[in-house]
Design a protein around this motif. Structure first.
Motif, PDB file in Angstrom:
ATOM      1  N   PRO A  87       0.954  -1.311   0.006  1.00  0.00           N
ATOM      2  CA  PRO A  87      -0.031  -0.133  -0.066  1.00  0.00           C
ATOM      3  C   PRO A  87       0.977   1.350  -0.202  1.00  0.00           C
ATOM      4  CG  PRO A  87      -0.872  -1.638   1.577  1.00  0.00           C
ATOM      5  CD  PRO A  87       0.397  -2.180   1.152  1.00  0.00           C
ATOM      6  N   ASP A  88       2.136   1.002   0.282  1.00  0.00           N
ATOM      7  CA  ASP A  88       2.970   2.411   0.307  1.00  0.00           C
ATOM      8  C   ASP A  88       3.867   2.401  -1.044  1.00  0.00           C
ATOM      9  OD1 ASP A  88       2.067   3.329   2.739  1.00  0.00           O
ATOM     10  OD2 ASP A  88       3.554   1.678   3.853  1.00  0.00           O
ATOM     11  N   ASP A  89       3.360   1.531  -1.878  1.00  0.00           N
ATOM     12  CA  ASP A  89       4.339   1.634  -3.108  1.00  0.00           C
ATOM     13  C   ASP A  89       3.380   1.946  -4.087  1.00  0.00           C
ATOM     14  OD1 ASP A  89       6.187   0.738  -4.764  1.00  0.00           O
ATOM     15  OD2 ASP A  89       5.622  -1.211  -4.835  1.00  0.00           O
ATOM     16  N   PRO A  90       3.947   3.104  -4.892  1.00  0.00           N
ATOM     17  CA  PRO A  90       3.133   3.872  -5.905  1.00  0.00           C
ATOM     18  C   PRO A  90       3.355   3.161  -7.186  1.00  0.00           C
ATOM     19  CG  PRO A  90       5.258   4.956  -5.559  1.00  0.00           C
ATOM     20  CD  PRO A  90       5.182   3.999  -4.553  1.00  0.00           C
ATOM     21  N   PHE A  91       2.109   3.224  -7.919  1.00  0.00           N
ATOM     22  CA  PHE A  91       2.264   2.287  -9.308  1.00  0.00           C
ATOM     23  C   PHE A  91       3.506   2.733 -10.259  1.00  0.00           C
ATOM     24  CE2 PHE A  91       1.055   1.688 -13.510  1.00  0.00           C
ATOM     25  CZ  PHE A  91       0.554   0.505 -13.568  1.00  0.00           C
ATOM     26  N   ASP A  92       4.049   1.652 -10.734  1.00  0.00           N
ATOM     27  CA  ASP A  92       5.486   2.129 -11.550  1.00  0.00           C
ATOM     28  C   ASP A  92       5.160   1.174 -12.755  1.00  0.00           C
ATOM     29  OD1 ASP A  92       8.254   0.887 -11.819  1.00  0.00           O
ATOM     30  OD2 ASP A  92       8.290   2.933 -11.364  1.00  0.00           O
ATOM     31  N   ASP A  93       5.565   1.957 -13.747  1.00  0.00           N
ATOM     32  CA  ASP A  93       5.490   0.940 -15.201  1.00  0.00           C
ATOM     33  C   ASP A  93       6.506  -0.080 -15.312  1.00  0.00           C
ATOM     34  OD1 ASP A  93       3.293   2.511 -16.015  1.00  0.00           O
ATOM     35  OD2 ASP A  93       4.301   3.227 -17.970  1.00  0.00           O
ATOM     36  N   ALA A  94       7.542   0.211 -14.725  1.00  0.00           N
ATOM     37  CA  ALA A  94       8.930  -0.718 -15.008  1.00  0.00           C
ATOM     38  C   ALA A  94       8.426  -1.929 -13.835  1.00  0.00           C
ATOM     39  CB  ALA A  94       9.972  -0.098 -14.411  1.00  0.00           C
ATOM     40  N   LYS A  95       7.954  -1.906 -12.846  1.00  0.00           N
ATOM     41  CA  LYS A  95       7.390  -2.664 -11.944  1.00  0.00           C
ATOM     42  C   LYS A  95       6.269  -3.442 -12.770  1.00  0.00           C
ATOM     43  CE  LYS A  95       8.818  -1.251  -7.298  1.00  0.00           C
ATOM     44  NZ  LYS A  95       8.254  -0.937  -5.928  1.00  0.00           N
TER      45      LYS A  95
ATOM     46  N   GLY B 295     -15.967  -4.825  -0.593  1.00  0.00           N
ATOM     47  CA  GLY B 295     -17.494  -4.851   0.006  1.00  0.00           C
ATOM     48  C   GLY B 295     -17.423  -4.917   1.470  1.00  0.00           C
ATOM     49  N   ASP B 296     -16.211  -5.090   2.106  1.00  0.00           N
ATOM     50  CA  ASP B 296     -15.968  -4.987   3.478  1.00  0.00           C
ATOM     51  C   ASP B 296     -14.612  -4.740   3.892  1.00  0.00           C
ATOM     52  OD1 ASP B 296     -14.681  -7.704   3.421  1.00  0.00           O
ATOM     53  OD2 ASP B 296     -16.737  -8.495   4.068  1.00  0.00           O
ATOM     54  N   TRP B 297     -14.311  -4.627   4.973  1.00  0.00           N
ATOM     55  CA  TRP B 297     -12.733  -4.250   5.502  1.00  0.00           C
ATOM     56  C   TRP B 297     -12.576  -4.882   6.871  1.00  0.00           C
ATOM     57  CZ3 TRP B 297      -8.956  -4.447   2.690  1.00  0.00           C
ATOM     58  CH2 TRP B 297      -7.859  -3.901   2.739  1.00  0.00           C
ATOM     59  N   ARG B 298     -12.648  -3.995   7.767  1.00  0.00           N
ATOM     60  CA  ARG B 298     -12.559  -4.744   9.277  1.00  0.00           C
ATOM     61  C   ARG B 298     -13.464  -5.568   9.808  1.00  0.00           C
ATOM     62  NH1 ARG B 298      -8.878  -1.881  12.606  1.00  0.00           N
ATOM     63  NH2 ARG B 298     -10.484  -2.164  14.481  1.00  0.00           N
TER      64      ARG B 298
ATOM     65  N   PHE C 235     -10.575   0.603   2.965  1.00  0.00           N
ATOM     66  CA  PHE C 235      -9.307   0.373   2.321  1.00  0.00           C
ATOM     67  C   PHE C 235      -8.258   0.917   2.703  1.00  0.00           C
ATOM     68  CE2 PHE C 235      -7.281  -0.504  -2.012  1.00  0.00           C
ATOM     69  CZ  PHE C 235      -7.299  -2.002  -1.805  1.00  0.00           C
ATOM     70  N   PHE C 236      -6.974   0.448   2.267  1.00  0.00           N
ATOM     71  CA  PHE C 236      -5.623   1.242   2.430  1.00  0.00           C
ATOM     72  C   PHE C 236      -6.002   2.662   1.955  1.00  0.00           C
ATOM     73  CE2 PHE C 236      -4.352  -3.083   1.776  1.00  0.00           C
ATOM     74  CZ  PHE C 236      -3.994  -3.683   2.884  1.00  0.00           C
ATOM     75  N   PRO C 237      -5.502   3.550   2.990  1.00  0.00           N
ATOM     76  CA  PRO C 237      -5.841   5.117   2.311  1.00  0.00           C
ATOM     77  C   PRO C 237      -4.973   5.436   1.013  1.00  0.00           C
ATOM     78  CG  PRO C 237      -5.557   4.856   4.855  1.00  0.00           C
ATOM     79  CD  PRO C 237      -5.130   3.603   4.186  1.00  0.00           C
ATOM     80  N   GLY C 238      -5.534   5.959   0.116  1.00  0.00           N
ATOM     81  CA  GLY C 238      -4.771   6.292  -1.058  1.00  0.00           C
ATOM     82  C   GLY C 238      -4.486   5.402  -2.062  1.00  0.00           C
ATOM     83  N   TRP C 239      -5.024   4.077  -1.834  1.00  0.00           N
ATOM     84  CA  TRP C 239      -4.179   3.014  -2.747  1.00  0.00           C
ATOM     85  C   TRP C 239      -5.353   2.884  -3.882  1.00  0.00           C
ATOM     86  CZ3 TRP C 239      -2.489  -2.618  -1.908  1.00  0.00           C
ATOM     87  CH2 TRP C 239      -1.424  -2.972  -2.878  1.00  0.00           C
ATOM     88  N   GLY C 240      -6.602   2.873  -3.389  1.00  0.00           N
ATOM     89  CA  GLY C 240      -7.700   2.652  -4.214  1.00  0.00           C
ATOM     90  C   GLY C 240      -8.335   4.077  -4.883  1.00  0.00           C
TER      91      GLY C 240
END
Length: 353
Positions: free
Chosen positions: A58-66, A149-152, A117-122
């Motif tokens: 979740p702390d990993d930004p989207f990356d084209d190379a990855k 649809g649910d989380w905690r 969800f994880f803040p900022g990931w979705g």
């Protein structure tokens, strides 16, 4: 010179010959040929129906190379098609243009309402915005959207009315809906809403399985992802969340087998890093009690059909994996493909013809 392939095809278990004509298979000779696979066992390309390439946490930004490397990791394991039910970014167009990469069915970005969800990931939207957002993601991708649809364990799931409205709207637009659910009520809501796939299904009530089968709702339990965390969770300090998680895990293998027995489509998905490990998920499905051939199908021919991809036949894409041993008799051979063919190109060969 055309390429000829001979071997025993699964699931039919029939000796067959194919000729590669460009990027497709033919069942009749297409001119001078060279046999590059002569003997062994042939499977339609493997499929991972739950993987999130392009980022690793979740702390990993989207990356084209990855993203490219993750897709190559899938390909080099024999996984020639994937479904990405939620990504940190919509799938870039270059993925479809690169013949070296697996075929991808994306659901666009994860869709979540606040706090689920994880803040900022979705892509976070309010409940009143969710229906439109689901149609947008499905339309902008390959026909899928993914809803959290649910989380905690200690918070309510997305309301059934909202989930039902979103599912109906996506279906009306010609798309399909995948839903992350782990709580009993979240799973129930997903089944009652008529979604197309339940992702994880921890705490899924077995009494809902007949309804899932009748409605065509698939189960993607991602057992390896949960099984890999069991020891760590057990070692954690006692808490309601830990106890809830462990109780849910204790039923997941039994539920996967019961789902198969009830006629639910059970499919193989890995969920987390590393990429290219769907063979391990097949092993978990077998451990859960699925017949070996059903577990193989969950990561190959049944998964391809479910995604709308052809299997091995005349005019089908030349996407296949060859093994030196029968995967039904020895499922461990899935970790050791001898030849991988994607779009008619040999991308890996561990033996001479």
């Amino acid at each position: 010179m055309a390429v000829q392939i001979r071997g025993t095809v699964l699931p039919e278990r029939e000796p067959r010959s194919f000729w590669i004509d460009g990027e497709v298979l033919r069942t009749e000779p297409v001119g001078a040929t060279e046999a590059v696979i002569d003997g062994g066992w042939l499977l339609p390309g493997l499929v991972d129906v739950h993987t999130h390439p392009g980022s690793e946490d979740p702390d990993d930004p989207f990356d084209d190379a990855k993203l490219r490397q993750h897709l190559l990791d899938h390909r080099d394991s024999g996984t020639l098609a994937i479904r990405a039910p939620g990504m940190a970014s919509r799938l870039p167009g270059w993925v479809h243009d690169d013949p070296r990469l697996p075929r991808v069915r994306s659901a666009g970005r994860w869709l979540t309402t606040p706090g689920r969800f994880f803040p900022g990931w979705g892509r976070e939207v309010d409940e009143q915005e969710l229906v439109a957002a689901c149609v947008q993601e499905a339309t902008a991708s390959e026909g899928w959207c993914k809803i959290i649809g649910d989380w905690r364990h200690d918070q309510p799931p997305l309301a059934l009315a909202v989930l039902s409205a979103a599912t109906a709207a996506v279906h009306e637009a010609g798309g399909r809906v995948a839903v992350h659910c782990q709580t009993a009520e979240g799973c129930r809501n997903a089944v009652l809403a008529g979604v197309d796939s339940i992702e994880h299904g921890m705490h899924l009530d077995p009494s809902l399985l007949d309804r899932m089968a009748a409605g065509g709702t698939a189960l993607v339990p991602t057992l390896a992802a949960f099984g890999g965390d069991v020891d760590q969770v057990r070692a954690a300090s006692a808490s309601p969340g830990r106890d809830w998680w462990l109780t849910g895990w204790e039923g997941m293998l039994t539920t996967a087998r019961a789902a198969h027995d009830a006629g639910v489509t059970v499919l193989a998905g890995t969920d987390s890093v590393p990429f290219g490990t769907v063979a391990a998920e097949v092993g978990w499905l077998i451990r859960a009690g699925l017949p070996v051939e059903a577990a193989l199908a969950a990561a190959s021919w049944s998964a391809r059909s479910w995604l709308g991809l052809p299997n091995l036949g005349d005019g089908a894409p030349a996407d296949l994996v060859a093994y030196d041993r029968d995967p039904v008799a020895d499922p461990g051979v899935l970790h050791e493909p001898s030849v991988i063919v994607l779009r008619g190109r040999i991308v890996k060969s561990a033996r001479q013809a």
